[in-house]
Design a protein around this motif. Sequence first.
Motif, PDB file in Angstrom:
ATOM      1  N   GLU A   1      20.627 -34.086   2.276  1.00 55.11           N
ATOM      2  CA  GLU A   1      20.916 -34.935   1.118  1.00 55.11           C
ATOM      3  C   GLU A   1      21.337 -36.343   1.550  1.00 55.11           C
ATOM      4  O   GLU A   1      20.896 -37.336   0.975  1.00 55.11           O
ATOM      5  N   LEU A   2      22.151 -36.441   2.583  1.00 61.84           N
ATOM      6  CA  LEU A   2      22.596 -37.757   3.054  1.00 61.84           C
ATOM      7  C   LEU A   2      21.431 -38.563   3.633  1.00 61.84           C
ATOM      8  O   LEU A   2      21.330 -39.760   3.386  1.00 61.84           O
ATOM      9  N   ILE A   3      20.552 -37.901   4.365  1.00 63.53           N
ATOM     10  CA  ILE A   3      19.376 -38.597   4.901  1.00 63.53           C
ATOM     11  C   ILE A   3      18.484 -39.043   3.741  1.00 63.53           C
ATOM     12  O   ILE A   3      17.977 -40.164   3.722  1.00 63.53           O
ATOM     13  N   ARG A   4      18.317 -38.187   2.742  1.00 62.61           N
ATOM     14  CA  ARG A   4      17.524 -38.545   1.563  1.00 62.61           C
ATOM     15  C   ARG A   4      18.108 -39.773   0.855  1.00 62.61           C
ATOM     16  O   ARG A   4      17.383 -40.624   0.358  1.00 62.61           O
ATOM     17  N   LEU A   5      19.430 -39.858   0.842  1.00 64.19           N
ATOM     18  CA  LEU A   5      20.100 -40.982   0.186  1.00 64.19           C
ATOM     19  C   LEU A   5      20.084 -42.254   1.030  1.00 64.19           C
ATOM     20  O   LEU A   5      20.534 -43.295   0.568  1.00 64.19           O
ATOM     21  N   GLY A   6      19.596 -42.155   2.260  1.00 63.45           N
ATOM     22  CA  GLY A   6      19.477 -43.356   3.069  1.00 63.45           C
ATOM     23  C   GLY A   6      20.371 -43.443   4.283  1.00 63.45           C
ATOM     24  O   GLY A   6      20.444 -44.494   4.924  1.00 63.45           O
ATOM     25  N   ALA A   7      21.073 -42.363   4.625  1.00 61.15           N
ATOM     26  CA  ALA A   7      21.867 -42.399   5.856  1.00 61.15           C
ATOM     27  C   ALA A   7      20.926 -42.534   7.048  1.00 61.15           C
ATOM     28  O   ALA A   7      19.841 -41.952   7.065  1.00 61.15           O
ATOM     29  N   PHE A   8      21.333 -43.299   8.022  1.00 58.14           N
ATOM     30  CA  PHE A   8      20.531 -43.486   9.233  1.00 58.14           C
ATOM     31  C   PHE A   8      20.524 -42.228  10.090  1.00 58.14           C
ATOM     32  O   PHE A   8      19.519 -41.849  10.663  1.00 58.14           O
ATOM     33  N   ASP A   9      21.693 -41.574  10.168  1.00 57.04           N
ATOM     34  CA  ASP A   9      21.811 -40.358  10.963  1.00 57.04           C
ATOM     35  C   ASP A   9      23.018 -39.586  10.472  1.00 57.04           C
ATOM     36  O   ASP A   9      23.798 -40.072   9.640  1.00 57.04           O
ATOM     37  N   TYR A  10      23.192 -38.382  11.009  1.00 56.59           N
ATOM     38  CA  TYR A  10      24.231 -37.445  10.606  1.00 56.59           C
ATOM     39  C   TYR A  10      24.771 -36.806  11.878  1.00 56.59           C
ATOM     40  O   TYR A  10      24.005 -36.199  12.619  1.00 56.59           O
ATOM     41  N   LEU A  11      26.065 -36.995  12.139  1.00 59.99           N
ATOM     42  CA  LEU A  11      26.669 -36.473  13.369  1.00 59.99           C
ATOM     43  C   LEU A  11      27.879 -35.597  13.042  1.00 59.99           C
ATOM     44  O   LEU A  11      28.584 -35.839  12.065  1.00 59.99           O
ATOM     45  N   LEU A  12      28.109 -34.613  13.913  1.00 57.12           N
ATOM     46  CA  LEU A  12      29.260 -33.738  13.750  1.00 57.12           C
ATOM     47  C   LEU A  12      30.460 -34.280  14.520  1.00 57.12           C
ATOM     48  O   LEU A  12      30.313 -34.787  15.625  1.00 57.12           O
ATOM     49  N   LYS A  13      31.659 -34.144  13.919  1.00 57.47           N
ATOM     50  CA  LYS A  13      32.906 -34.501  14.589  1.00 57.47           C
ATOM     51  C   LYS A  13      33.428 -33.265  15.300  1.00 57.47           C
ATOM     52  O   LYS A  13      33.325 -32.175  14.725  1.00 57.47           O
ATOM     53  N   PRO A  14      34.002 -33.392  16.450  1.00 56.36           N
ATOM     54  CA  PRO A  14      34.024 -34.601  17.274  1.00 56.36           C
ATOM     55  C   PRO A  14      32.662 -34.801  17.926  1.00 56.36           C
ATOM     56  O   PRO A  14      31.991 -33.846  18.293  1.00 56.36           O
ATOM     57  N   CYS A  15      32.293 -36.046  18.051  1.00 51.38           N
ATOM     58  CA  CYS A  15      30.983 -36.381  18.602  1.00 51.38           C
ATOM     59  C   CYS A  15      31.147 -36.895  20.030  1.00 51.38           C
ATOM     60  O   CYS A  15      32.078 -37.644  20.323  1.00 51.38           O
ATOM     61  N   ASN A  16      30.238 -36.498  20.884  1.00 52.75           N
ATOM     62  CA  ASN A  16      30.205 -36.996  22.250  1.00 52.75           C
ATOM     63  C   ASN A  16      30.116 -38.530  22.216  1.00 52.75           C
ATOM     64  O   ASN A  16      29.298 -39.088  21.477  1.00 52.75           O
ATOM     65  N   THR A  17      30.946 -39.201  22.987  1.00 48.60           N
ATOM     66  CA  THR A  17      31.000 -40.663  22.969  1.00 48.60           C
ATOM     67  C   THR A  17      29.650 -41.292  23.295  1.00 48.60           C
ATOM     68  O   THR A  17      29.219 -42.228  22.611  1.00 48.60           O
ATOM     69  N   GLU A  18      28.977 -40.795  24.306  1.00 47.87           N
ATOM     70  CA  GLU A  18      27.679 -41.377  24.683  1.00 47.87           C
ATOM     71  C   GLU A  18      26.675 -41.243  23.548  1.00 47.87           C
ATOM     72  O   GLU A  18      25.916 -42.171  23.272  1.00 47.87           O
ATOM     73  N   ARG A  19      26.668 -40.079  22.900  1.00 45.63           N
ATOM     74  CA  ARG A  19      25.746 -39.861  21.766  1.00 45.63           C
ATOM     75  C   ARG A  19      26.086 -40.800  20.616  1.00 45.63           C
ATOM     76  O   ARG A  19      25.194 -41.393  19.996  1.00 45.63           O
ATOM     77  N   LEU A  20      27.365 -40.950  20.315  1.00 47.18           N
ATOM     78  CA  LEU A  20      27.790 -41.847  19.241  1.00 47.18           C
ATOM     79  C   LEU A  20      27.360 -43.281  19.534  1.00 47.18           C
ATOM     80  O   LEU A  20      26.797 -43.955  18.671  1.00 47.18           O
ATOM     81  N   LEU A  21      27.594 -43.740  20.759  1.00 43.84           N
ATOM     82  CA  LEU A  21      27.208 -45.103  21.131  1.00 43.84           C
ATOM     83  C   LEU A  21      25.693 -45.287  21.067  1.00 43.84           C
ATOM     84  O   LEU A  21      25.207 -46.343  20.651  1.00 43.84           O
ATOM     85  N   GLU A  22      24.950 -44.256  21.469  1.00 45.65           N
ATOM     86  CA  GLU A  22      23.486 -44.310  21.405  1.00 45.65           C
ATOM     87  C   GLU A  22      23.010 -44.468  19.952  1.00 45.65           C
ATOM     88  O   GLU A  22      22.157 -45.310  19.653  1.00 45.65           O
ATOM     89  N   VAL A  23      23.570 -43.673  19.054  1.00 44.82           N
ATOM     90  CA  VAL A  23      23.154 -43.732  17.647  1.00 44.82           C
ATOM     91  C   VAL A  23      23.570 -45.064  17.018  1.00 44.82           C
ATOM     92  O   VAL A  23      22.809 -45.658  16.257  1.00 44.82           O
ATOM     93  N   ILE A  24      24.764 -45.560  17.355  1.00 45.21           N
ATOM     94  CA  ILE A  24      25.182 -46.870  16.851  1.00 45.21           C
ATOM     95  C   ILE A  24      24.213 -47.944  17.339  1.00 45.21           C
ATOM     96  O   ILE A  24      23.810 -48.825  16.581  1.00 45.21           O
ATOM     97  N   GLY A  25      23.823 -47.883  18.616  1.00 45.74           N
ATOM     98  CA  GLY A  25      22.867 -48.858  19.159  1.00 45.74           C
ATOM     99  C   GLY A  25      21.533 -48.816  18.442  1.00 45.74           C
ATOM    100  O   GLY A  25      20.943 -49.860  18.125  1.00 45.74           O
TER     101      GLY A  25
END
Length: 133
Positions: A93-117
């Motif tokens: 639903e969030l992707i359908r509404l236009g979210a760029f991505d969906y991550l679970l907390k806590p998120c690996n720092t490298e993965r979070l930085l990659e998705v932000i980039g």
Amino acid sequence: MEGRTRVLVVDDEQRFAANLVKLLGIHGIDAEAAFSGEEALPRLREGEHHVVLLDVRLSGITGQATLERLRQEGVAAKVIALTGHASAEDALELIRLGAFDYLLKPCNTERLLEVIGKARARYDEERAGTPAR
């Protein structure tokens, strides 16, 4: 990418949001926190944020409702939904509404930085009028 990436962390868990802002700052990202959807909306309308890290389960206006309002109002920032409660239905639903991505907390720092980039790159491509890859 021109300049430092500007991120708004929207999470009603103030300690989590503050820690995430510090972590992003260590990695060269300008980050600030909003502790509710109501607080985030005017800041995103007025400010120049590239990326929003949006908690799905906010008290008050939910993360989903906040995302819907951002899209209705044409806010260009890319939204990365964060949640500590995994749900395939929520993610779709969030992707359908236009979210760029969906991550679970806590998120690996490298993965979070990659998705932000990647979100910042998409933001820049859209602002420049070039097709997204």
